[in-house]
Design a protein around this motif. Sequence first.
Motif, short mmCIF file in Angstrom:
data_model
loop_
_atom_site.label_atom_id
_atom_site.label_comp_id
_atom_site.label_asym_id
_atom_site.label_seq_id
_atom_site.Cartn_x
_atom_site.Cartn_y
_atom_site.Cartn_z
N ILE A 439 -6.24 3.88 -11.43
CA ILE A 439 -6.31 2.99 -10.27
C ILE A 439 -5.82 1.59 -10.63
N THR A 440 -6.23 1.09 -11.79
CA THR A 440 -5.79 -0.24 -12.24
C THR A 440 -4.29 -0.27 -12.48
N LYS A 441 -3.76 0.82 -13.04
CA LYS A 441 -2.32 0.90 -13.30
C LYS A 441 -1.54 0.82 -11.99
N GLU A 442 -2.01 1.53 -10.96
CA GLU A 442 -1.33 1.49 -9.66
C GLU A 442 -1.33 0.08 -9.10
N PHE A 443 -2.43 -0.64 -9.32
CA PHE A 443 -2.50 -2.02 -8.81
C PHE A 443 -1.49 -2.92 -9.53
N THR A 444 -1.44 -2.81 -10.86
CA THR A 444 -0.51 -3.66 -11.63
C THR A 444 0.94 -3.34 -11.30
N GLN A 445 1.20 -2.11 -10.87
CA GLN A 445 2.56 -1.72 -10.50
C GLN A 445 2.87 -2.03 -9.03
N GLY A 446 1.91 -2.65 -8.34
CA GLY A 446 2.15 -3.04 -6.96
C GLY A 446 2.05 -1.92 -5.95
N GLN A 447 1.39 -0.81 -6.32
CA GLN A 447 1.31 0.35 -5.43
C GLN A 447 0.05 0.36 -4.57
N SER A 448 -0.95 -0.44 -4.90
CA SER A 448 -2.26 -0.33 -4.25
C SER A 448 -2.22 -0.68 -2.76
N GLN A 449 -1.38 -1.64 -2.38
CA GLN A 449 -1.30 -2.02 -0.98
C GLN A 449 -0.98 -0.80 -0.12
N ALA A 450 0.02 -0.06 -0.51
CA ALA A 450 0.40 1.13 0.25
C ALA A 450 -0.67 2.22 0.15
N VAL A 451 -1.25 2.37 -1.03
CA VAL A 451 -2.28 3.40 -1.23
C VAL A 451 -3.43 3.22 -0.26
N PHE A 452 -3.96 2.00 -0.14
CA PHE A 452 -5.13 1.80 0.70
C PHE A 452 -4.79 1.79 2.19
N GLN A 453 -3.58 1.40 2.55
CA GLN A 453 -3.14 1.55 3.94
C GLN A 453 -3.09 3.03 4.30
#
Length: 549
Positions: A439-453
């Motif tokens: 989960i932290t890796k996805e955030f650092t790669q800028g993917q979390s915004q799309a994931v939680f949407q």
Amino acid sequence: MGMRGRGKALLAALLSAVLLSQHAAAGSATAPTHPKYELLHEDIIKEFGLKTALYMHIKSGAEVLSVVADDDNKLFGVGFRTPPENDAGAPHVFEHATLSGSTKYPLKDPFAEMLKSSLQTFLNALTYDDFTMYPVSSLNLKDFYNLMDVYLDAVLHPLAIKDPRRLQQEGWHYELEKASDPLTYQGVVMSEMKGKYSNPESALFPDTAYRFDSGGKPAVIPTLTFEYIQDFHKRYYHPANSRVFFYGNDSVMKRLDIVDEMSAAAPVAQLTLLKCRRVHVCSTTEHVVSVNWVLNFRTLSLKESLELSILENLLIGSSAAPLLKALTDSGLGTAPTGYGYVTWLRQSIFTIGLLGVKPSKADAVETLILDTLTTIAKTGFKAAAIKASINSVQFAYLSPPASGNYNRGFDLLQTVMIQWVHDRDPTLNLHLADAFSEITKEFTQGQSQAVFQQLVTKYFIKNTHRVTVDLKPETGAEEREAAKLAKIKAKMTPKQINDIVAQTKALKDWQTKPDSPAARATIPRLSLSDVNKKNPLIPKIVTQVRAVL
């Protein structure tokens, strides 16, 4: 005593406790074998320095999860799947009645007697929506075994299935001290459940056991009979339906021997789990509107479950969280309500709403919740908010609590039991490091915004397994109960009235009469020689973070 869950702090302090004890990871996973058991699975929880082994007792089918930990605070718990079949509250009433004496310990309240000489650190019983469990813990080994013996005899050989006075005391009974008095209902659970809010499970799961209230509804509790309680125990309180949990630094082989002896002494029973077939009507003392979703129809992975915990934090985890703020600022009700993300059912749900809603505003509450979620699905969350929620959830799972009396064995029991009674791997969700790392890796790669949407869209916007529950205030319950009892009394013969007067006196005489010396002598006690005379060493780590000016 009933309890529906404890939210997200179930694993708090596990990691820090390991650091404080400087206990290394558990090493070899080889678990001891026992001739009476099949070893189903063994695991090392490196995050917490734990060794676990899942056994099945060959003769009875009882499952045993043995957790070896460098912790003197040993904990035992036994759980039984107890799906309610109606709203009479049999799981809750029997949980109370179970602790009111057993064959080996024939006191009215053996646990009150145990408290006089025990060093217990936890002693209780808990009723959930579809299972009941009985945990106890102690720092003293002899005390631990004593408490365990009292608990096991209580659940397998309770006097409540032989003596109807236990049901009358804990569940319900007619009370009439004089023939001229008004007839009333009395009982511990009957009194406890009056004024309780209904839950959304009945509407979300209309064709399952969740449609019924395991705690009991006061209007239905008086339908509970002694014969039903006897049958309830026979069908559900049996080793084949049990989940037995051990935690601490006591002997694994001794644990297995204890369950083997328990199973040998238990009566043979055929386990049958029934589905429920009728709907109950929700009522409350305050107008409540809530919107509720069933989130999954398959078992969620640990990463998926953690993501939903993070999403919950993003939506309602603080006063600035958009969904909570929208409800608070709306003026449509007095205060937000709802469990949020609920994981203790077989399928997870999400529930959120408002208290104190005016009848004319009920539709507006639903619209507000759905419109706010739709907006969030389009605009997403700020990166700072996502980072804060990830950190908050990770901290909640892995950091120590502020309280110094934390019982990590008990929280661990709740975590694994919720999975275990639903036939899922009890230790799978303890492997947190890899899931949080991903989960932290996805955030650092800028993917979390799309994931939680996408999660908002999937679980809320496009999820049609949704129900809006409108709990309208119910007034005059006491008056209706009194009128109902007056009609019941009016149909009684003088003999029936006198019989209830006599039964009321007999029950009160029994309740106030002290247990006999012989009964009290059955309770195991500690002597001074059983108590460790040395103060335990409390480890500490001194660290300088930065210079303070």
